[in-house]
Design a protein around this motif. Structure first.
Motif, PDB file in Angstrom:
ATOM      1  N   ARG A  13       0.820  -1.212   0.000  1.00 43.76           N
ATOM      2  CA  ARG A  13       0.000   0.000   0.000  1.00 43.76           C
ATOM      3  C   ARG A  13       0.853   1.260   0.000  1.00 43.76           C
ATOM      4  O   ARG A  13       0.574   2.214  -0.724  1.00 43.76           O
ATOM      5  N   ALA A  14       1.929   1.271   0.821  1.00 45.09           N
ATOM      6  CA  ALA A  14       2.756   2.481   0.866  1.00 45.09           C
ATOM      7  C   ALA A  14       3.373   2.775  -0.490  1.00 45.09           C
ATOM      8  O   ALA A  14       3.429   3.913  -0.944  1.00 45.09           O
ATOM      9  N   ALA A  15       3.838   1.709  -1.154  1.00 44.80           N
ATOM     10  CA  ALA A  15       4.436   1.901  -2.476  1.00 44.80           C
ATOM     11  C   ALA A  15       3.393   2.349  -3.480  1.00 44.80           C
ATOM     12  O   ALA A  15       3.646   3.181  -4.343  1.00 44.80           O
ATOM     13  N   ASP A  16       2.178   1.769  -3.386  1.00 42.06           N
ATOM     14  CA  ASP A  16       1.114   2.169  -4.309  1.00 42.06           C
ATOM     15  C   ASP A  16       0.813   3.649  -4.184  1.00 42.06           C
ATOM     16  O   ASP A  16       0.607   4.344  -5.171  1.00 42.06           O
ATOM     17  N   ARG A  17       0.819   4.147  -2.949  1.00 34.06           N
ATOM     18  CA  ARG A  17       0.516   5.567  -2.768  1.00 34.06           C
ATOM     19  C   ARG A  17       1.612   6.435  -3.374  1.00 34.06           C
ATOM     20  O   ARG A  17       1.347   7.420  -4.046  1.00 34.06           O
ATOM     21  N   SER A  18       2.870   6.033  -3.154  1.00 35.75           N
ATOM     22  CA  SER A  18       3.977   6.850  -3.660  1.00 35.75           C
ATOM     23  C   SER A  18       4.050   6.827  -5.179  1.00 35.75           C
ATOM     24  O   SER A  18       4.571   7.739  -5.797  1.00 35.75           O
ATOM     25  N   ASP A  19       3.520   5.760  -5.802  1.00 32.60           N
ATOM     26  CA  ASP A  19       3.615   5.627  -7.249  1.00 32.60           C
ATOM     27  C   ASP A  19       2.343   6.056  -7.970  1.00 32.60           C
ATOM     28  O   ASP A  19       2.267   5.981  -9.191  1.00 32.60           O
ATOM     29  N   ALA A  20       1.334   6.520  -7.219  1.00 37.87           N
ATOM     30  CA  ALA A  20       0.043   6.778  -7.831  1.00 37.87           C
ATOM     31  C   ALA A  20       0.131   7.787  -8.965  1.00 37.87           C
ATOM     32  O   ALA A  20      -0.512   7.651  -9.999  1.00 37.87           O
ATOM     33  N   SER A  21       0.955   8.823  -8.800  1.00 36.79           N
ATOM     34  CA  SER A  21       1.050   9.859  -9.823  1.00 36.79           C
ATOM     35  C   SER A  21       1.724   9.366 -11.094  1.00 36.79           C
ATOM     36  O   SER A  21       1.663  10.002 -12.129  1.00 36.79           O
ATOM     37  N   LEU A  22       2.392   8.203 -11.021  1.00 33.68           N
ATOM     38  CA  LEU A  22       3.091   7.671 -12.188  1.00 33.68           C
ATOM     39  C   LEU A  22       2.264   6.624 -12.927  1.00 33.68           C
ATOM     40  O   LEU A  22       2.645   6.173 -13.995  1.00 33.68           O
ATOM     41  N   ALA A  23       1.122   6.245 -12.342  1.00 38.00           N
ATOM     42  CA  ALA A  23       0.346   5.158 -12.915  1.00 38.00           C
ATOM     43  C   ALA A  23      -0.183   5.490 -14.299  1.00 38.00           C
ATOM     44  O   ALA A  23      -0.434   4.604 -15.110  1.00 38.00           O
ATOM     45  N   PRO A 276      16.645   0.836  -9.366  1.00 34.13           N
ATOM     46  CA  PRO A 276      15.418   0.502  -8.631  1.00 34.13           C
ATOM     47  C   PRO A 276      14.379   1.608  -8.663  1.00 34.13           C
ATOM     48  O   PRO A 276      13.174   1.329  -8.667  1.00 34.13           O
ATOM     49  N   ASN A 277      14.809   2.867  -8.690  1.00 32.69           N
ATOM     50  CA  ASN A 277      13.836   3.952  -8.818  1.00 32.69           C
ATOM     51  C   ASN A 277      13.080   3.847 -10.138  1.00 32.69           C
ATOM     52  O   ASN A 277      11.865   4.042 -10.197  1.00 32.69           O
ATOM     53  N   LEU A 278      13.803   3.548 -11.201  1.00 34.73           N
ATOM     54  CA  LEU A 278      13.161   3.399 -12.508  1.00 34.73           C
ATOM     55  C   LEU A 278      12.175   2.235 -12.505  1.00 34.73           C
ATOM     56  O   LEU A 278      11.031   2.355 -12.948  1.00 34.73           O
ATOM     57  N   MET A 282       8.986   4.294 -11.131  1.00 36.02           N
ATOM     58  CA  MET A 282       8.527   4.854 -12.399  1.00 36.02           C
ATOM     59  C   MET A 282       7.952   3.798 -13.335  1.00 36.02           C
ATOM     60  O   MET A 282       7.498   4.107 -14.437  1.00 36.02           O
ATOM     61  N   LYS A 283       8.005   2.528 -12.872  1.00 37.02           N
ATOM     62  CA  LYS A 283       7.443   1.419 -13.647  1.00 37.02           C
ATOM     63  C   LYS A 283       8.063   1.317 -15.039  1.00 37.02           C
ATOM     64  O   LYS A 283       7.382   1.028 -16.017  1.00 37.02           O
ATOM     65  N   ARG A 284       9.358   1.576 -15.113  1.00 36.60           N
ATOM     66  CA  ARG A 284      10.072   1.483 -16.382  1.00 36.60           C
ATOM     67  C   ARG A 284      10.888   0.198 -16.408  1.00 36.60           C
ATOM     68  O   ARG A 284      11.465  -0.195 -15.389  1.00 36.60           O
ATOM     69  N   PRO A 285      10.970  -0.461 -17.554  1.00 38.60           N
ATOM     70  CA  PRO A 285      11.771  -1.691 -17.623  1.00 38.60           C
ATOM     71  C   PRO A 285      13.240  -1.394 -17.328  1.00 38.60           C
ATOM     72  O   PRO A 285      13.778  -0.396 -17.780  1.00 38.60           O
ATOM     73  N   GLY A 286      13.846  -2.225 -16.542  1.00 43.44           N
ATOM     74  CA  GLY A 286      15.257  -2.021 -16.198  1.00 43.44           C
ATOM     75  C   GLY A 286      15.995  -3.338 -16.232  1.00 43.44           C
ATOM     76  O   GLY A 286      16.414  -3.815 -17.278  1.00 43.44           O
ATOM     77  N   LEU A 287      16.144  -3.967 -15.055  1.00 44.22           N
ATOM     78  CA  LEU A 287      16.856  -5.236 -14.959  1.00 44.22           C
ATOM     79  C   LEU A 287      15.917  -6.416 -14.792  1.00 44.22           C
ATOM     80  O   LEU A 287      16.372  -7.562 -14.717  1.00 44.22           O
ATOM     81  N   GLY A 288      14.606  -6.166 -14.710  1.00 49.98           N
ATOM     82  CA  GLY A 288      13.653  -7.249 -14.542  1.00 49.98           C
ATOM     83  C   GLY A 288      13.886  -8.002 -13.249  1.00 49.98           C
ATOM     84  O   GLY A 288      14.172  -7.413 -12.201  1.00 49.98           O
ATOM     85  N   ASP A 289      13.799  -9.336 -13.309  1.00 44.10           N
ATOM     86  CA  ASP A 289      13.949 -10.128 -12.087  1.00 44.10           C
ATOM     87  C   ASP A 289      15.392 -10.173 -11.595  1.00 44.10           C
ATOM     88  O   ASP A 289      15.670 -10.705 -10.513  1.00 44.10           O
ATOM     89  N   ARG A 290      16.326  -9.612 -12.351  1.00 43.54           N
ATOM     90  CA  ARG A 290      17.717  -9.553 -11.904  1.00 43.54           C
ATOM     91  C   ARG A 290      17.955  -8.428 -10.902  1.00 43.54           C
ATOM     92  O   ARG A 290      19.050  -8.313 -10.346  1.00 43.54           O
ATOM     93  N   LEU A 291      16.944  -7.599 -10.675  1.00 42.34           N
ATOM     94  CA  LEU A 291      17.088  -6.507  -9.708  1.00 42.34           C
ATOM     95  C   LEU A 291      17.449  -7.040  -8.328  1.00 42.34           C
ATOM     96  O   LEU A 291      18.136  -6.370  -7.550  1.00 42.34           O
ATOM     97  N   GLY A 292      17.024  -8.255  -8.024  1.00 43.49           N
ATOM     98  CA  GLY A 292      17.342  -8.851  -6.728  1.00 43.49           C
ATOM     99  C   GLY A 292      18.814  -9.123  -6.516  1.00 43.49           C
ATOM    100  O   GLY A 292      19.234  -9.452  -5.401  1.00 43.49           O
ATOM    101  N   ARG A 293      19.632  -8.984  -7.559  1.00 41.88           N
ATOM    102  CA  ARG A 293      21.076  -9.188  -7.425  1.00 41.88           C
ATOM    103  C   ARG A 293      21.816  -7.875  -7.155  1.00 41.88           C
ATOM    104  O   ARG A 293      23.046  -7.864  -7.053  1.00 41.88           O
TER     105      ARG A 293
END
Length: 555
Positions: A13-23, A276-278, A282-293
């Protein structure tokens, strides 16, 4: 104790609120992540990569999934030449290696210019070429006419293209150049595009631009430029990440930076914050599931660069998801979204509850359970442990970096620990020889294990080293596993400097074996006594296996 969610939803929920303007952002083109750790990052003060270091980092970056790895400037030093020779023999799965260099010198024909020749010799499919965009740099730094600079840009790119290379053009000092003379800055870009550049990278080389300036200028350039743009920001005003994100929001599709933001002066744009910000904000493609590394790669580069880790670094720092205040801990245990903007696991990090006199019952209970022990919330031992902790911290102990000592303190307070040995006494002698200026340290330790008294003598480079050796010798015949333990780090902090040499000191020691690391702490007006406490705790912690194997229910 409240039940924690078994698995946290990344879109909390906290993340959803912070990203609402980018949806409502329109679907955007894929981003290119361009890493320049091996070139720009290597220019940081206190950083010097060997060829082997650069190869290992390149492999890590490839595993992370970045699109481009700038390997260095092959015309600048033999080390970079060797890197490009070796990296050709190593198969990379995701990244393309890029050579970096400048446009030709005004006095050289393009086919005879050493820099251009070295770039071609690096044998990379893609070359990033930088040139001047600021009139001041052209006339004062290069000392040539503005028209001549345009010629250098055009000739250099055309020659590299004629050799079958893909060219990215770094418009150096572009934002300063545009603010000083927008017409000329745009002319340099037009020259690069006409010559065949496939990307134009707008560089905030001095790191002095503000995000609103970057946004306005990027929009102006996009109206003039028909090929994709990139952003290369420096951090001299602490704006490199913000400037990079602003540029991407306007439509820029390549972002350049370094792991942990290392680089010349104040550093480069930090990819461990940008990516990670992207991807998460910002919901932009970046590293995909590799972000966890990401955290693993951040730590790897820090280690190879021989730098101190920045524990307060966003996303990947050890303190990024650490909680110390009692109110915070209590809330996070109910729902992590109360004080965490993302799930730490998304970037390979973890949540931590720090042990301090701010923690209160919730924090202590969380720590007790993290060590595999169970205890009722209202048990009297919990209150005793909280009070003991507060009393120790009032004396100067700090357990945030010494969780080995904290586990021992906790187990003693709960009656779950049997000491492995008893100190009967120690003596340390330091001798300095005036004739040759050398010094030596010797320690003698007497301990008791069960009913057996053991003596041992040790020498070392300093008194603590000697004490460590003597303690090990006295105990290794009883506990052979202590041969695995190594002292990794030793720190001393003066706690009351106004008392001069009578001041109380805190000693923090990091120890480790083949599979684990742990920290221990000691406090005293006597530095050797404080060191002894930390060393003894280190040994006791290693030997805790017996206590852990007998852990059962609450007392």
């Amino acid at each position: 104790m409240p039940t924690r969610p078994p698995a946290r939803n990344p879109q909390r929920r906290a993340a959803d609120r912070s990203d609402a303007s980018l949806a409502s952002l329109p679907k955007s083109p894929a981003l290119e992540i361009y890493d320049t750790t091996l070139r720009d990052g290597a220019q940081a003060e206190d950083v010097s990569f060997s060829v082997d270091d650069k190869i290992r980092i390149a492999q890590k970056l490839d595993d992370l999934g970045v699109h481009f790895i700038e390997g260095g400037w092959p015309g600048a030093n033999p080390k970079d030449i060797e890197f490009f020779r070796i990296i050709k023999t190593i198969p990379l799965q995701h990244a393309s290696v890029v050579a970096f260099g400048s446009t030709r010198k005004a006095s050289n024909p393009v086919d005879k210019d050493p820099t251009i020749q070295a770039l071609l010799s690096a044998d990379t499919q893609t070359i990033t070429l930088f040139g001047k965009s600021w009139t001041f740099q052209v006339t004062d730094a290069l000392g040539i006419a503005l028209g001549k600079n345009l010629e250098l840009i055009k000739d250099s790119i055309e020659h590299l293209k004629s050799k079958g290379r893909r060219v990215f053009y770094d418009a150096e000092h572009f934002f300063d150049g545009y603010k000083a003379d927008p017409d000329y800055a745009l002319k340099t870009i037009r020259a690069a595009v006409a010559a065949g550049a496939e990307r134009i990278i707008l560089c905030d080389t001095n790191g002095g631009s503000m995000p609103w300036e970057v946004g306005e200028i990027c929009r102006a350039v996009q109206a003039e430029c028909s090929i994709p743009l990139g952003i290369h920001a420096h951090n001299d005003c602490e704006m490199a990440v913000a400037n990079s994100l602003m540029a991407i929001e306007t439509g820029v599709t390549q972002v350049q930076g370094t792991i942990n933001g290392i680089g010349e002066r104040c550093g480069n744009a930090n990819l461990t914050s940008i990516v990670p910000n992207l991807q998460l904000k910002m919901k932009r493609p970046g590293l995909g599931d590799r972000l966890g590394r990401l955290k693993d790669v951040s730590g790897f580069v820090t280690e190879i660069a021989n730098l101190m880790p920045n524990k307060h670094q966003p996303y990947v720092g050890d303190a990024a998801f650490a909680h110390k205040g009692g109110v915070h801990i209590h809330a996070v245990l109910k729902n992590p979204a109360t004080y965490e903007h993302i799930d730490p696991a998304m970037v390979g990090n973890r949540q931590r509850m720090l042990v301090s006199d701010y923690a209160g019952r919730s924090g202590i209970l969380e720590k007790v359970e993290s060590y595999g022990l169970t205890i009722a919330k209202d048990h009297s031992k919990v209150a005793e442990l909280v009070e003991t902790l507060k009393e120790r911290e009032n004396q100067g102990y700090q357990f945030e970096g010494a969780e080995g000592s904290f586990e021992l303190l906790m187990r003693k307070a709960m009656g779950n620990h049997t000491p492995s040995f008893q100190l009967l006494g120690f003596r340390v002698v330091v001798e300095r020889k005036q004739d040759d200026g050398t010094s030596s340290s010797e320690a003698m330790v007497t301990v008791k294990v069960d009913e057996t008294v053991a003596h041992a003598q040790g020498t070392g480079a300093g008194p603590v080293n000697a004490l460590d050796h003597a303690l090990r010798k006295s105990l290794e015949r009883f506990y052979p596993e202590l041969r695995e333990v190594k002292l990794l780090d030793y720190k001393v902090r003066v706690l009351s400097a106004n008392r001069g040499t009578e001041s109380k000191v805190r000693v923090l020691i990091e120890s480790g074996d083949h599979k684990d690391k742990w920290g221990t702490v000691g406090v005293s007006e006597n530095i050797m006594e404080a060191s002894w406490q930390a060393l003894a705790d280190s040994i006791e912690y290693k030997l805790l296996a017996r206590d852990r194997s007998s852990d059962q229910s609450s007392p």
